[in-house]
Design an enzyme around this catalytic site. Structure first.
Site, PDB file in Angstrom:
ATOM      1  N   LYS A  15       0.832  -1.209   0.000  1.00  0.00           N
ATOM      2  CA  LYS A  15       0.000   0.000   0.000  1.00  0.00           C
ATOM      3  C   LYS A  15       0.871   1.266   0.000  1.00  0.00           C
ATOM      4  O   LYS A  15       2.079   1.196   0.284  1.00  0.00           O
ATOM      5  CB  LYS A  15      -0.928  -0.041   1.221  1.00  0.00           C
ATOM      6  CG  LYS A  15      -1.963  -1.193   1.174  1.00  0.00           C
ATOM      7  CD  LYS A  15      -2.932  -1.113   2.352  1.00  0.00           C
ATOM      8  CE  LYS A  15      -3.983  -2.203   2.312  1.00  0.00           C
ATOM      9  NZ  LYS A  15      -4.965  -2.090   3.411  1.00  0.00           N
ATOM     10  N   TYR A  55     -12.826  -2.531  -3.345  1.00  0.00           N
ATOM     11  CA  TYR A  55     -13.342  -2.569  -1.973  1.00  0.00           C
ATOM     12  C   TYR A  55     -14.869  -2.527  -1.962  1.00  0.00           C
ATOM     13  O   TYR A  55     -15.461  -1.904  -1.071  1.00  0.00           O
ATOM     14  CB  TYR A  55     -12.755  -1.408  -1.176  1.00  0.00           C
ATOM     15  CG  TYR A  55     -11.298  -1.613  -0.789  1.00  0.00           C
ATOM     16  CD1 TYR A  55     -10.912  -2.673   0.037  1.00  0.00           C
ATOM     17  CD2 TYR A  55     -10.298  -0.744  -1.236  1.00  0.00           C
ATOM     18  CE1 TYR A  55      -9.579  -2.869   0.402  1.00  0.00           C
ATOM     19  CE2 TYR A  55      -8.962  -0.935  -0.865  1.00  0.00           C
ATOM     20  CZ  TYR A  55      -8.627  -1.997  -0.048  1.00  0.00           C
ATOM     21  OH  TYR A  55      -7.305  -2.190   0.323  1.00  0.00           O
ATOM     22  N   PHE A  63     -15.659   4.054   7.260  1.00  0.00           N
ATOM     23  CA  PHE A  63     -14.222   4.209   7.011  1.00  0.00           C
ATOM     24  C   PHE A  63     -13.860   4.211   5.527  1.00  0.00           C
ATOM     25  O   PHE A  63     -12.707   4.442   5.173  1.00  0.00           O
ATOM     26  CB  PHE A  63     -13.412   3.154   7.774  1.00  0.00           C
ATOM     27  CG  PHE A  63     -13.611   1.716   7.313  1.00  0.00           C
ATOM     28  CD1 PHE A  63     -12.949   1.210   6.206  1.00  0.00           C
ATOM     29  CD2 PHE A  63     -14.464   0.871   8.015  1.00  0.00           C
ATOM     30  CE1 PHE A  63     -13.117  -0.101   5.787  1.00  0.00           C
ATOM     31  CE2 PHE A  63     -14.651  -0.454   7.604  1.00  0.00           C
ATOM     32  CZ  PHE A  63     -13.972  -0.929   6.496  1.00  0.00           C
ATOM     33  N   ARG A  91      -1.850 -14.674   4.416  1.00  0.00           N
ATOM     34  CA  ARG A  91      -2.616 -13.993   5.472  1.00  0.00           C
ATOM     35  C   ARG A  91      -1.930 -14.175   6.831  1.00  0.00           C
ATOM     36  O   ARG A  91      -1.913 -13.259   7.645  1.00  0.00           O
ATOM     37  CB  ARG A  91      -4.051 -14.535   5.544  1.00  0.00           C
ATOM     38  CG  ARG A  91      -4.911 -14.207   4.337  1.00  0.00           C
ATOM     39  CD  ARG A  91      -5.425 -12.802   4.303  1.00  0.00           C
ATOM     40  NE  ARG A  91      -6.392 -12.513   5.324  1.00  0.00           N
ATOM     41  CZ  ARG A  91      -7.131 -11.396   5.341  1.00  0.00           C
ATOM     42  NH1 ARG A  91      -6.995 -10.475   4.373  1.00  0.00           N
ATOM     43  NH2 ARG A  91      -7.979 -11.158   6.300  1.00  0.00           N
ATOM     44  N   ASN A 120      -2.024  -0.025   7.013  1.00  0.00           N
ATOM     45  CA  ASN A 120      -1.476  -1.297   7.483  1.00  0.00           C
ATOM     46  C   ASN A 120      -0.563  -1.986   6.471  1.00  0.00           C
ATOM     47  O   ASN A 120      -0.455  -3.210   6.436  1.00  0.00           O
ATOM     48  CB  ASN A 120      -2.616  -2.219   7.946  1.00  0.00           C
ATOM     49  CG  ASN A 120      -3.656  -2.439   6.865  1.00  0.00           C
ATOM     50  OD1 ASN A 120      -3.494  -1.971   5.741  1.00  0.00           O
ATOM     51  ND2 ASN A 120      -4.714  -3.158   7.194  1.00  0.00           N
ATOM     52  N   HIS A 123      -2.128  -5.272   1.477  1.00  0.00           N
ATOM     53  CA  HIS A 123      -3.385  -6.007   1.320  1.00  0.00           C
ATOM     54  C   HIS A 123      -3.024  -7.438   0.946  1.00  0.00           C
ATOM     55  O   HIS A 123      -2.097  -7.658   0.173  1.00  0.00           O
ATOM     56  CB  HIS A 123      -4.226  -5.396   0.187  1.00  0.00           C
ATOM     57  CG  HIS A 123      -5.374  -6.275  -0.203  1.00  0.00           C
ATOM     58  ND1 HIS A 123      -6.580  -6.232   0.443  1.00  0.00           N
ATOM     59  CD2 HIS A 123      -5.472  -7.264  -1.142  1.00  0.00           C
ATOM     60  CE1 HIS A 123      -7.383  -7.147  -0.083  1.00  0.00           C
ATOM     61  NE2 HIS A 123      -6.731  -7.784  -1.053  1.00  0.00           N
ATOM     62  N   GLU A 134      -9.637 -10.396  -7.387  1.00  0.00           N
ATOM     63  CA  GLU A 134      -8.713  -9.275  -7.215  1.00  0.00           C
ATOM     64  C   GLU A 134      -7.576  -9.310  -8.238  1.00  0.00           C
ATOM     65  O   GLU A 134      -7.172  -8.274  -8.755  1.00  0.00           O
ATOM     66  CB  GLU A 134      -8.164  -9.290  -5.781  1.00  0.00           C
ATOM     67  CG  GLU A 134      -9.258  -8.972  -4.751  1.00  0.00           C
ATOM     68  CD  GLU A 134      -8.805  -9.162  -3.309  1.00  0.00           C
ATOM     69  OE1 GLU A 134      -7.659  -9.596  -3.072  1.00  0.00           O
ATOM     70  OE2 GLU A 134      -9.632  -8.874  -2.410  1.00  0.00           O
TER      71      GLU A 134
END
Ligand code: ADP
Length: 143
Positions: A15, A55, A63, A91, A120, A123, A134
């Site tokens: 990100k 998203y 958010f 993950r 964070n 992704h 995705e």
């Protein structure tokens, strides 16, 4: 008999926070040392249309505007990764959404902002259906 898990592809996106902090190289090193093959890569910026498609499950949540603004704050690097059990394993080494609660040594623990949930670092696709969707979205039907 050996119990092998299936070979899979998954998507990681480094990100804008991690790109701007120059952490992409260290993150890729972690991925390589964790046995992932780097199959495809791309650096791009996320426009409104892509943010809303990528998203889609979060559009309308409180958010989402902040998430979209954050994802548009700089370049993103996407990589398609291959490995046995790639989706769950990625993950695991990425850690949970909230970097401040991610296990020590995970990518989000190391590179996420512990004071700002949205920021964070990466992704990672969360299941086979999302990974396929995705990857197709970011790499436009695998081209
Ligand atoms: P993950 O990325 O761990 O799969 P989600 O799909 O739930 O998590 O959320 C997508 C992204 O939206 C997160 O990685 C994070 O950047 C942001 N996010 C999720 N929940 C919140 C929240 N409650 N407040 C702010 N940002 C959030």
């Amino acid at each position: 008999m050996e119990n092998r898990l299936p070979m899979e592809e998954t998507l990681i996106m480094i990100k804008p926070d991690a790109m701007l902090a120059k952490n992409a190289g260290e993150i890729i090193t972690i991925l390589e040392k964790s046995g992932f093959e780097l199959k495809k890569s791309k650096i791009f910026r996320m426009d409104d249309e892509l943010a809303e498609k990528f998203y889609v499950e979060h559009v309308g949540k409180d958010f989402f505007p902040g998430l979209k603004k954050f994802m548009q704050s700089g370049p993103i690097m996407a990589l398609v990764l291959e490995r046995e059990n790639a989706i769950n394993y990625l993950r695991e080494i990425v850690g949970c959404t909230d970097s401040s609660k991610a296990e020590p040594g995970t990518i989000r623990n190391l590179y996420g902002n512990h004071n700002f949930l949205t920021s964070n670092a990466v992704h990672a696709s969360d299941c086979p259906v999302s990974a396929k969707r995705e990857i197709n979205l970011i790499f436009q039907n695998n081209k």
